[in-house]
Scaffold this motif. Structure first.
Motif, PDB file in Angstrom:
ATOM      1  N   LYS A   4     -13.721 -34.993  -5.851  1.00 55.12           N
ATOM      2  CA  LYS A   4     -13.352 -34.757  -7.254  1.00 55.12           C
ATOM      3  C   LYS A   4     -11.854 -34.497  -7.374  1.00 55.12           C
ATOM      4  N   THR A 110     -13.511 -41.050 -24.520  1.00 54.00           N
ATOM      5  CA  THR A 110     -14.797 -40.743 -23.904  1.00 54.00           C
ATOM      6  C   THR A 110     -14.924 -41.557 -22.615  1.00 54.00           C
ATOM      7  N   ARG A 122     -16.322 -37.064 -11.782  1.00 52.33           N
ATOM      8  CA  ARG A 122     -15.412 -37.440 -12.883  1.00 52.33           C
ATOM      9  C   ARG A 122     -14.586 -36.249 -13.335  1.00 52.33           C
ATOM     10  N   PRO A 123     -13.279 -36.466 -13.454  1.00 50.62           N
ATOM     11  CA  PRO A 123     -12.424 -35.395 -13.980  1.00 50.62           C
ATOM     12  C   PRO A 123     -12.706 -35.168 -15.466  1.00 50.62           C
ATOM     13  N   LYS A 124     -12.365 -34.008 -15.942  1.00 50.87           N
ATOM     14  CA  LYS A 124     -12.516 -33.726 -17.379  1.00 50.87           C
ATOM     15  C   LYS A 124     -11.456 -34.505 -18.146  1.00 50.87           C
ATOM     16  N   LEU A 125     -11.824 -34.937 -19.339  1.00 50.65           N
ATOM     17  CA  LEU A 125     -10.878 -35.680 -20.179  1.00 50.65           C
ATOM     18  C   LEU A 125      -9.908 -34.747 -20.852  1.00 50.65           C
TER      19      LEU A 125
END
Length: 125
Positions: A4, A110, A122-125
């Motif tokens: 991550k 998104t 998945r990294p945070k947006l």
């Protein structure tokens, strides 16, 4: 955790594309913009394969809405490199696809369901 942490590199490299697309959308139609095969003057981005990092192979940006559509839409595809000493197997060859929607002075990003990078990495947006 390591996978991550390495996946975050893609989001960092995509920041310029996110900004470029948002600015281009505020100025006009982005339906035809893309840096997939060549640099894009409207976006001011180099060709996708030139946007690379330690684990990222490319960052491609493209308008996805029909000409004149409101809201306008675009996508950014982050492609990670093949497996190597510094590229974990869970990241190798995966994609993270971001979809943007632009209208009424706002930009919303998104993660596309077609992304092959597992949700837990998945990294945070």
């Amino acid at each position: 955790y390591t996978t991550k942490a390495k996946a975050v590199e893609g989001m960092g490299l995509a920041t310029a594309a996110k900004t470029a697309i948002s600015e281009a959308a505020s100025r006009g139609d982005i339906s035809a913009v893309t840096n997939a095969a060549a640099a894009d003057d409207v976006l001011g981005l180099p060709v996708a394969s030139a946007i690379t990092g330690n684990v990222v192979a490319s960052v491609a940006a493209a308008g996805t809405s029909a000409s004149g559509a409101n809201p306008q839409t675009a996508s950014i595809t982050i492609t990670y490199k093949a497996a190597a000493a510094n590229v974990p197997p869970d990241l190798a060859g995966k994609t993270l696809i971001l979809n943007g929607s632009f209208g009424a002075g706002s930009a919303v990003w998104t993660v596309d369901a077609a992304s092959t990078l597992a949700a837990k990495f998945r990294p945070k947006l």
